[in-house]
Design a protein around this motif. Structure first.
Motif, PDB file in Angstrom:
ATOM      1  N   GLY A 153     -43.520 -25.057 -18.893  1.00 17.12           N
ATOM      2  CA  GLY A 153     -43.110 -26.219 -19.684  1.00 17.12           C
ATOM      3  C   GLY A 153     -41.626 -26.505 -19.570  1.00 17.12           C
ATOM      4  O   GLY A 153     -41.162 -27.589 -19.932  1.00 17.12           O
ATOM      5  N   HIS A 154     -40.868 -25.534 -19.048  1.00 16.21           N
ATOM      6  CA  HIS A 154     -39.419 -25.728 -18.951  1.00 16.21           C
ATOM      7  C   HIS A 154     -38.919 -25.927 -17.522  1.00 16.21           C
ATOM      8  O   HIS A 154     -37.734 -25.778 -17.251  1.00 16.21           O
ATOM      9  CB  HIS A 154     -38.696 -24.603 -19.685  1.00 16.21           C
ATOM     10  CG  HIS A 154     -39.032 -24.616 -21.150  1.00 16.21           C
ATOM     11  ND1 HIS A 154     -38.428 -25.476 -22.038  1.00 16.21           N
ATOM     12  CD2 HIS A 154     -39.987 -23.941 -21.849  1.00 16.21           C
ATOM     13  CE1 HIS A 154     -38.972 -25.302 -23.243  1.00 16.21           C
ATOM     14  NE2 HIS A 154     -39.917 -24.378 -23.158  1.00 16.21           N
ATOM     15  N   MET A 155     -39.859 -26.256 -16.604  1.00 15.01           N
ATOM     16  CA  MET A 155     -39.419 -26.801 -15.315  1.00 15.01           C
ATOM     17  C   MET A 155     -38.792 -28.160 -15.617  1.00 15.01           C
ATOM     18  O   MET A 155     -39.372 -28.966 -16.353  1.00 15.01           O
ATOM     19  CB  MET A 155     -40.621 -27.085 -14.395  1.00 15.01           C
ATOM     20  CG  MET A 155     -41.374 -25.897 -13.886  1.00 15.01           C
ATOM     21  SD  MET A 155     -42.618 -26.420 -12.638  1.00 15.01           S
ATOM     22  CE  MET A 155     -43.834 -27.273 -13.666  1.00 15.01           C
ATOM     23  N   ILE A 156     -37.636 -28.418 -15.024  1.00 12.86           N
ATOM     24  CA  ILE A 156     -37.043 -29.746 -15.186  1.00 12.86           C
ATOM     25  C   ILE A 156     -37.680 -30.690 -14.170  1.00 12.86           C
ATOM     26  O   ILE A 156     -37.640 -30.431 -12.968  1.00 12.86           O
ATOM     27  CB  ILE A 156     -35.511 -29.700 -15.029  1.00 12.86           C
ATOM     28  CG1 ILE A 156     -34.925 -28.878 -16.187  1.00 12.86           C
ATOM     29  CG2 ILE A 156     -34.917 -31.099 -14.986  1.00 12.86           C
ATOM     30  CD1 ILE A 156     -33.419 -28.813 -16.212  1.00 12.86           C
ATOM     31  N   VAL A 157     -38.328 -31.722 -14.682  1.00 11.65           N
ATOM     32  CA  VAL A 157     -38.983 -32.692 -13.790  1.00 11.65           C
ATOM     33  C   VAL A 157     -38.327 -34.064 -13.899  1.00 11.65           C
ATOM     34  O   VAL A 157     -38.598 -34.947 -13.101  1.00 11.65           O
ATOM     35  CB  VAL A 157     -40.499 -32.833 -14.093  1.00 11.65           C
ATOM     36  CG1 VAL A 157     -41.229 -31.532 -13.736  1.00 11.65           C
ATOM     37  CG2 VAL A 157     -40.746 -33.203 -15.553  1.00 11.65           C
ATOM     38  N   ASN A 158     -37.481 -34.242 -14.906  1.00 10.67           N
ATOM     39  CA  ASN A 158     -36.896 -35.559 -15.140  1.00 10.67           C
ATOM     40  C   ASN A 158     -35.482 -35.407 -15.694  1.00 10.67           C
ATOM     41  O   ASN A 158     -35.265 -35.533 -16.895  1.00 10.67           O
ATOM     42  CB  ASN A 158     -37.787 -36.329 -16.133  1.00 10.67           C
ATOM     43  CG  ASN A 158     -37.333 -37.762 -16.309  1.00 10.67           C
ATOM     44  OD1 ASN A 158     -36.513 -38.267 -15.526  1.00 10.67           O
ATOM     45  ND2 ASN A 158     -37.856 -38.425 -17.327  1.00 10.67           N
ATOM     46  N   PRO A 159     -34.527 -35.137 -14.778  1.00  9.46           N
ATOM     47  CA  PRO A 159     -33.160 -34.854 -15.245  1.00  9.46           C
ATOM     48  C   PRO A 159     -32.553 -35.988 -16.065  1.00  9.46           C
ATOM     49  O   PRO A 159     -31.603 -35.764 -16.804  1.00  9.46           O
ATOM     50  CB  PRO A 159     -32.371 -34.659 -13.945  1.00  9.46           C
ATOM     51  CG  PRO A 159     -33.385 -34.338 -12.913  1.00  9.46           C
ATOM     52  CD  PRO A 159     -34.635 -35.056 -13.316  1.00  9.46           C
ATOM     53  N   GLN A 160     -33.111 -37.207 -15.935  1.00  6.08           N
ATOM     54  CA  GLN A 160     -32.615 -38.320 -16.758  1.00  6.08           C
ATOM     55  C   GLN A 160     -33.415 -38.435 -18.069  1.00  6.08           C
ATOM     56  O   GLN A 160     -33.276 -39.413 -18.802  1.00  6.08           O
ATOM     57  CB  GLN A 160     -32.718 -39.648 -16.005  1.00  6.08           C
ATOM     58  CG  GLN A 160     -31.640 -39.850 -14.940  1.00  6.08           C
ATOM     59  CD  GLN A 160     -32.043 -39.262 -13.601  1.00  6.08           C
ATOM     60  OE1 GLN A 160     -33.189 -39.337 -13.208  1.00  6.08           O
ATOM     61  NE2 GLN A 160     -31.088 -38.656 -12.905  1.00  6.08           N
ATOM     62  N   GLY A 161     -34.260 -37.450 -18.329  1.00  4.99           N
ATOM     63  CA  GLY A 161     -35.197 -37.577 -19.447  1.00  4.99           C
ATOM     64  C   GLY A 161     -34.665 -37.113 -20.785  1.00  4.99           C
ATOM     65  O   GLY A 161     -33.466 -37.076 -21.017  1.00  4.99           O
ATOM     66  N   ARG A 162     -35.596 -36.750 -21.652  1.00  4.29           N
ATOM     67  CA  ARG A 162     -35.269 -36.393 -23.046  1.00  4.29           C
ATOM     68  C   ARG A 162     -34.703 -34.984 -23.176  1.00  4.29           C
ATOM     69  O   ARG A 162     -34.958 -34.120 -22.357  1.00  4.29           O
ATOM     70  CB  ARG A 162     -36.548 -36.424 -23.890  1.00  4.29           C
ATOM     71  CG  ARG A 162     -37.228 -37.756 -24.007  1.00  4.29           C
ATOM     72  CD  ARG A 162     -38.441 -37.613 -24.931  1.00  4.29           C
ATOM     73  NE  ARG A 162     -39.253 -38.832 -24.917  1.00  4.29           N
ATOM     74  CZ  ARG A 162     -40.189 -39.085 -24.010  1.00  4.29           C
ATOM     75  NH1 ARG A 162     -40.450 -38.219 -23.045  1.00  4.29           N
ATOM     76  NH2 ARG A 162     -40.891 -40.201 -24.060  1.00  4.29           N
ATOM     77  N   GLN A 163     -34.018 -34.788 -24.273  1.00  4.99           N
ATOM     78  CA  GLN A 163     -33.517 -33.477 -24.641  1.00  4.99           C
ATOM     79  C   GLN A 163     -34.700 -32.604 -25.053  1.00  4.99           C
ATOM     80  O   GLN A 163     -35.602 -33.046 -25.751  1.00  4.99           O
ATOM     81  CB  GLN A 163     -32.570 -33.652 -25.837  1.00  4.99           C
ATOM     82  CG  GLN A 163     -31.751 -32.440 -26.193  1.00  4.99           C
ATOM     83  CD  GLN A 163     -30.593 -32.236 -25.215  1.00  4.99           C
ATOM     84  OE1 GLN A 163     -30.060 -33.202 -24.691  1.00  4.99           O
ATOM     85  NE2 GLN A 163     -30.266 -30.983 -24.965  1.00  4.99           N
ATOM     86  N   CYS A 164     -34.706 -31.355 -24.591  1.00  2.00           N
ATOM     87  CA  CYS A 164     -35.774 -30.410 -24.950  1.00  2.00           C
ATOM     88  C   CYS A 164     -35.251 -29.465 -26.025  1.00  2.00           C
ATOM     89  O   CYS A 164     -34.049 -29.218 -26.119  1.00  2.00           O
ATOM     90  CB  CYS A 164     -36.181 -29.624 -23.705  1.00  2.00           C
ATOM     91  SG  CYS A 164     -37.461 -28.381 -23.975  1.00  2.00           S
TER      92      CYS A 164
END
Lengths: 410, 410
Positions: free
Chosen positions: B257-268
């Motif tokens: 679940g913590h693979m980054i797939v959308n560097p422009q995405g939401r804060q986790c």
């Protein structure tokens, strides 16, 4: 430990297999360590001293090992005899098919390189498959000629930059060679004359074999959970978990260059958009730095330009570091390695960017909680895939030291 | 096969370990299959019939298995006796700590559930660690009370939604419970009264244990390379490669679940930006659909709204399918699984979106070349982590059926 501790692992160890297994433990140890005392082998096998002596004697009768009494020793009592591999007795041919060159080594038990050859491509651009097979066959046969090589060749191992189906040595897809579904093992066997044509041929992905090489004789010795990254024009990976290579279905695992990390990014040769290798491939970094891609696709030029103050090169390295951190973070959360090894062209920018990779890593997945890993550059450098190809070819002998029929190649 | 075929795998099988290993093979087989003929056990162990009979007799003397002559049989000759587990003789307690509930089962050899309890949280929001440990201790002791449970408890297994350090059962980080570095195994052992306090406690990540459950008794039986995805509020994964769980360093692997797939995405919640779970977490999907997150965090409402024609819900499902495809593609290139199992809340949208996931998958990394995988929903559904926790707790007994000192818990 050879009794697998994992849940639900089935299986059995009939008495008949035990001797073979212990022979294998002894020969592997001698093969990787070079010279091992008999008392150390007794510890490694867990059988008693006289059984160990019998195992060593059986291997010595087959000519695979020899014993030597150490001349000096400090402890009282008789010194434990040292057991050494006999490189000439069991040999393999390791081949690496690259875009820029084909390399071949004849390697003896213990990892000794007995002969080597390098071929540059006859022209610019990828060499067609059939022509490459012909060149490989020539190389193999030329390596067998020297009169000193009177031993037996037990296998041929080939490293290829692409997806390789382990079972039959078919190259499913090698974008930089422009090969698709090429039956490399079968085609090479057809092309070789006897007795070479009877030697088993195993083919593996170059990054998988690089990892195997580093595990056997390089930077990953003693690490059971590690990732070997080979970034050149393309980016590949070799993964080990729990002391075993991660192969996945058909041996296709480890294609880490095709993780999508930037869905808004560039088109990849594989057809997708935003694969990791579209951000950290060596040619991509060189072009981002505004430089000409050198014939060897290395990153030396970029690193030098950045060191000399070239802003564009500096920015290219910084971007590369940021994307490296993201991909490494993804591998860290999925696999939790204890070690990451930088191989291939990536070695060139390892020293130049590692502080920045570390910095950017703090913003990747689970950065605060996941287990930290060690990183280092490849110890075998560009030889890693070739060392792994030799290990791949040697494996059947090491698994069953006295059981294999071996074609006599002199 | 128990002699590991992998390159460079060291180890030994002293004669003394063989009987233990064969006892383990027999008991595991009986434990997972439920009823196995003696002739099948002979095949599984590879030893001869009389040795198999002796192994079964030893397990029967210990009360772990019993034999039964089948009443009907079609083939001529004497029917092979069936060997069955004795559930009451060896029991474990399986616990699952979730955000919404704590579940407990007392499970006997063979996987029989002998008792179960569920506790809802006393209030809204996460329960503090100390209070949870107290509730777990109460559950464990209450499960031991019934007079029928006269067997022996050999272990306690606990599934937790977070990073778990396998060696000592420390919960490193469980965002949804708001736990950091909580020594769960030690704290529970302290809280239990004898003889419970002497029972070994093993803690695992819920998705890892879900995968183990599915491998033992669910959708992954017979699959050695698979990924189990458990997407709830958070997204976790359990990975198997070559028939073994991928644990990585300290057991932290599988945090897909913590693979980054959308560097422009939401804060986790983990601190990074664009983690996979910020796109496919159940609450994220529900909120994107403009709906209220239900108390059980399920996606039924979104699926129903989309089916009823709600455009926003439809768009939320479509986005989820696109991000699912990207993350699945990343796992496919790295691990090349033969099977992907959808567990947790993700099961709810499996049927509703799978055609779209397939469609979007065609644009992910190496889509044309990589090996295709089968996908299916979890067979054990929400019980998977609990089944895995029971297997985790049972493992030491199965590894060494007659060797363990067992505290007598009645």
């Amino acid at each position: 430990m050879s009794v697998p501790p994992d849940h639900l692992q089935g299986g059995h160890v009939p008495h008949a297999e035990m001797r073979q297994h212990n022979l294998s433990v002894v020969l592997r140890r001698v093969h990787t360590e070079g010279a091992v005392s008999r008392s150390e082998l007794t510890r490694a096998t867990g059988v008693n001293r006289s059984t160990t002596a019998a195992l060593v004697a059986a291997l010595a009768r087959a000519g695979l090992v020899r014993e030597e009494i150490p001349r000096t020793h400090r402890t009282a009592g008789r010194p434990s005899p040292m057991v050494l591999p006999v490189p000439e007795r069991a040999q393999v041919v390791a081949l690496e098919v690259g875009v820029e060159r084909i390399r071949a080594e004849r390697v003896g038990l213990g990892g000794t390189v007995l002969a080597e050859r390098t071929l540059l491509p006859p022209s610019d651009g990828p060499t067609p498959f059939e022509q490459t097979v012909g060149r490989l066959a020539g190389l193999v046969e030329s390596l067998g000629e020297p009169a000193a090589d009177a031993g037996r060749c037990t296998g041929i191992g080939i490293a290829v930059p692409g997806l390789v189906r382990r079972a039959d040595g078919l190259v499913r897809f090698a974008p930089n060679l422009e090969w698709r579904d090429e039956p490399l093992a079968a085609a090479l066997a057809d092309r070789l004359a006897p007795p070479w044509s009877r030697v088993p041929i195993a083919v593996g992905n170059d990054a998988d074999l690089g990892a195997l090489g580093e595990y056997a004789r390089g930077a990953a010795r003693g690490y059971d959970d590690f990732v070997y990254i080979s970034a050149n024009v393309g980016v590949g990976g070799g993964l080990f978990c729990g002391g075993r290579p991660v192969r996945g279905q058909r041996g296709y695992a480890g294609e880490i260059g095709h993780m999508i990390v930037n869905p808004q990014g560039r088109q990849c040769r594989c057809g997708a958009r935003g694969c990791w290798e579209t951000e950290i491939g060596t040619d991509v970094i060189t072009e981002a730095a505004g430089l000409q891609v050198p014939p060897d696709h290395s990153l030396h030029g970029v690193v030098e330009a950045a060191a000399a103050g070239d802003e564009r090169a500096e920015r290219a390295l910084d971007d590369a570091a940021r994307w490296l951190a993201i991909g490494l973070g993804n591998l860290a959360v999925v696999l939790s390695p204890r070690l990451v090894i930088f191989g291939g062209g990536l070695q060139d920018i390892y020293e130049a960017t590692f502080d920045r990779i570390e910095l950017y890593s703090a913003t990747t997945g689970l950065a605060r909680s996941r287990a930290p890993y060690t990183h280092r550059r490849s110890a075998l450098a560009h030889r890693a895939p070739l060392v792994g190809a030799a290990e791949l070819a040697m494996a059947p002998l090491l698994d069953d030291p006295l059981g294999l029929p071996r074609p006599d190649v002199r």
